[in-house]
Design a protein around this motif. Structure first.
Motif, PDB file in Angstrom:
ATOM      1  N   PRO A   1     -14.470  -6.423  13.470  1.00  0.00           N
ATOM      2  CA  PRO A   1     -13.122  -6.371  14.033  1.00  0.00           C
ATOM      3  C   PRO A   1     -12.397  -5.077  13.642  1.00  0.00           C
ATOM      4  O   PRO A   1     -12.600  -4.544  12.552  1.00  0.00           O
ATOM      5  CB  PRO A   1     -12.422  -7.586  13.426  1.00  0.00           C
ATOM      6  N   ALA A   2     -11.580  -4.585  14.544  1.00  0.00           N
ATOM      7  CA  ALA A   2     -10.817  -3.371  14.275  1.00  0.00           C
ATOM      8  C   ALA A   2      -9.751  -3.660  13.235  1.00  0.00           C
ATOM      9  O   ALA A   2      -9.143  -4.727  13.232  1.00  0.00           O
ATOM     10  CB  ALA A   2     -10.184  -2.876  15.554  1.00  0.00           C
ATOM     11  N   LYS A   3      -9.525  -2.706  12.342  1.00  0.00           N
ATOM     12  CA  LYS A   3      -8.487  -2.852  11.327  1.00  0.00           C
ATOM     13  C   LYS A   3      -7.367  -1.868  11.623  1.00  0.00           C
ATOM     14  O   LYS A   3      -7.617  -0.721  11.978  1.00  0.00           O
ATOM     15  CB  LYS A   3      -9.038  -2.563   9.929  1.00  0.00           C
ATOM     16  N   CYS A   4      -6.165  -2.333  11.490  1.00  0.00           N
ATOM     17  CA  CYS A   4      -5.009  -1.467  11.632  1.00  0.00           C
ATOM     18  C   CYS A   4      -3.858  -2.152  10.915  1.00  0.00           C
ATOM     19  O   CYS A   4      -3.501  -3.283  11.232  1.00  0.00           O
ATOM     20  CB  CYS A   4      -4.672  -1.223  13.095  1.00  0.00           C
ATOM     21  N   CYS A   5      -3.294  -1.488   9.945  1.00  0.00           N
ATOM     22  CA  CYS A   5      -2.202  -2.062   9.161  1.00  0.00           C
ATOM     23  C   CYS A   5      -0.891  -1.924   9.930  1.00  0.00           C
ATOM     24  O   CYS A   5      -0.481  -0.825  10.294  1.00  0.00           O
ATOM     25  CB  CYS A   5      -2.103  -1.344   7.819  1.00  0.00           C
ATOM     26  N   SER A   6      -0.226  -3.041  10.152  1.00  0.00           N
ATOM     27  CA  SER A   6       1.047  -3.006  10.867  1.00  0.00           C
ATOM     28  C   SER A   6       2.186  -2.549   9.959  1.00  0.00           C
ATOM     29  O   SER A   6       3.272  -2.260  10.442  1.00  0.00           O
ATOM     30  CB  SER A   6       1.364  -4.386  11.447  1.00  0.00           C
ATOM     31  N   TYR A   7       1.945  -2.450   8.656  1.00  0.00           N
ATOM     32  CA  TYR A   7       2.989  -2.010   7.721  1.00  0.00           C
ATOM     33  C   TYR A   7       3.050  -0.488   7.631  1.00  0.00           C
ATOM     34  O   TYR A   7       4.103   0.104   7.795  1.00  0.00           O
ATOM     35  CB  TYR A   7       2.744  -2.618   6.339  1.00  0.00           C
ATOM     36  N   CYS A   8       1.898   0.137   7.380  1.00  0.00           N
ATOM     37  CA  CYS A   8       1.902   1.596   7.196  1.00  0.00           C
ATOM     38  C   CYS A   8       1.149   2.338   8.301  1.00  0.00           C
ATOM     39  O   CYS A   8       1.220   3.562   8.371  1.00  0.00           O
ATOM     40  CB  CYS A   8       1.324   1.958   5.833  1.00  0.00           C
ATOM     41  N   GLY A   9       0.409   1.613   9.140  1.00  0.00           N
ATOM     42  CA  GLY A   9      -0.326   2.250  10.223  1.00  0.00           C
ATOM     43  C   GLY A   9      -1.713   2.720   9.837  1.00  0.00           C
ATOM     44  O   GLY A   9      -2.407   3.326  10.640  1.00  0.00           O
ATOM     45  N   GLY A  10      -2.127   2.450   8.594  1.00  0.00           N
ATOM     46  CA  GLY A  10      -3.453   2.857   8.151  1.00  0.00           C
ATOM     47  C   GLY A  10      -4.550   2.115   8.903  1.00  0.00           C
ATOM     48  O   GLY A  10      -4.373   0.978   9.316  1.00  0.00           O
ATOM     49  N   ARG A  11      -5.686   2.774   9.090  1.00  0.00           N
ATOM     50  CA  ARG A  11      -6.773   2.156   9.846  1.00  0.00           C
ATOM     51  C   ARG A  11      -7.934   1.726   8.953  1.00  0.00           C
ATOM     52  O   ARG A  11      -8.939   1.239   9.458  1.00  0.00           O
ATOM     53  CB  ARG A  11      -7.257   3.123  10.915  1.00  0.00           C
ATOM     54  N   ASP A  12      -7.803   1.887   7.647  1.00  0.00           N
ATOM     55  CA  ASP A  12      -8.900   1.504   6.763  1.00  0.00           C
ATOM     56  C   ASP A  12      -8.659   0.156   6.086  1.00  0.00           C
ATOM     57  O   ASP A  12      -9.462  -0.302   5.293  1.00  0.00           O
ATOM     58  CB  ASP A  12      -9.120   2.581   5.701  1.00  0.00           C
ATOM     59  N   HIS A  13      -7.527  -0.498   6.389  1.00  0.00           N
ATOM     60  CA  HIS A  13      -7.204  -1.808   5.817  1.00  0.00           C
ATOM     61  C   HIS A  13      -6.274  -2.538   6.770  1.00  0.00           C
ATOM     62  O   HIS A  13      -5.737  -1.945   7.696  1.00  0.00           O
ATOM     63  CB  HIS A  13      -6.532  -1.649   4.446  1.00  0.00           C
ATOM     64  N   ASP A  14      -6.092  -3.845   6.548  1.00  0.00           N
ATOM     65  CA  ASP A  14      -5.149  -4.585   7.368  1.00  0.00           C
ATOM     66  C   ASP A  14      -3.889  -4.902   6.550  1.00  0.00           C
ATOM     67  O   ASP A  14      -3.765  -4.504   5.399  1.00  0.00           O
ATOM     68  CB  ASP A  14      -5.782  -5.850   7.965  1.00  0.00           C
ATOM     69  N   PHE A  15      -2.946  -5.598   7.149  1.00  0.00           N
ATOM     70  CA  PHE A  15      -1.635  -5.839   6.539  1.00  0.00           C
ATOM     71  C   PHE A  15      -1.740  -6.501   5.166  1.00  0.00           C
ATOM     72  O   PHE A  15      -1.065  -6.103   4.221  1.00  0.00           O
ATOM     73  CB  PHE A  15      -0.793  -6.716   7.484  1.00  0.00           C
ATOM     74  N   GLU A  16      -2.592  -7.519   5.044  1.00  0.00           N
ATOM     75  CA  GLU A  16      -2.701  -8.270   3.788  1.00  0.00           C
ATOM     76  C   GLU A  16      -3.226  -7.418   2.639  1.00  0.00           C
ATOM     77  O   GLU A  16      -2.930  -7.680   1.487  1.00  0.00           O
ATOM     78  CB  GLU A  16      -3.608  -9.493   3.966  1.00  0.00           C
ATOM     79  N   GLU A  17      -4.001  -6.383   2.945  1.00  0.00           N
ATOM     80  CA  GLU A  17      -4.608  -5.545   1.909  1.00  0.00           C
ATOM     81  C   GLU A  17      -3.885  -4.217   1.721  1.00  0.00           C
ATOM     82  O   GLU A  17      -4.390  -3.337   1.033  1.00  0.00           O
ATOM     83  CB  GLU A  17      -6.067  -5.283   2.278  1.00  0.00           C
ATOM     84  N   CYS A  18      -2.709  -4.054   2.302  1.00  0.00           N
ATOM     85  CA  CYS A  18      -2.018  -2.768   2.292  1.00  0.00           C
ATOM     86  C   CYS A  18      -1.519  -2.411   0.888  1.00  0.00           C
ATOM     87  O   CYS A  18      -0.687  -3.122   0.320  1.00  0.00           O
ATOM     88  CB  CYS A  18      -0.837  -2.801   3.257  1.00  0.00           C
ATOM     89  N   PRO A  19      -1.986  -1.308   0.314  1.00  0.00           N
ATOM     90  CA  PRO A  19      -1.530  -0.916  -1.025  1.00  0.00           C
ATOM     91  C   PRO A  19      -0.061  -0.493  -1.033  1.00  0.00           C
ATOM     92  O   PRO A  19       0.649  -0.732  -2.008  1.00  0.00           O
ATOM     93  CB  PRO A  19      -2.451   0.244  -1.402  1.00  0.00           C
ATOM     94  N   LYS A  20       0.414   0.106   0.039  1.00  0.00           N
ATOM     95  CA  LYS A  20       1.813   0.524   0.108  1.00  0.00           C
ATOM     96  C   LYS A  20       2.730  -0.694   0.151  1.00  0.00           C
ATOM     97  O   LYS A  20       3.768  -0.734  -0.502  1.00  0.00           O
ATOM     98  CB  LYS A  20       2.052   1.415   1.327  1.00  0.00           C
TER      99      LYS A  20
END
Length: 51
Positions: free
Chosen positions: A7-26
């Motif tokens: 599945p494609a990953k894209c963080c809705s919090y910071c926009g990073g593509r290497d993790h999803d929202f739940e794993e966002c370090p920011k």
């Protein structure tokens, strides 16, 4: 496609593509800063019967 079953990953919090929202370090760092800011300062404790 390179990895059609992954599945494609894209963080809705910071926009990073290497993790999803739940794993966002920011997001986690911001949540910790907010929690520290919300902690109330220790108030003077009132002793019952002492005026």
């Amino acid at each position: 496609m390179l990895h059609p079953n992954k599945p494609a990953k894209c963080c809705s919090y910071c926009g990073g593509r290497d993790h999803d929202f739940e794993e966002c370090p920011k997001r986690k760092a911001d949540a910790e800063k907010e929690e520290v800011a919300r902690e109330p300062e220790p108030a003077a404790r009132a002793e019952p019967g002492v005026n």
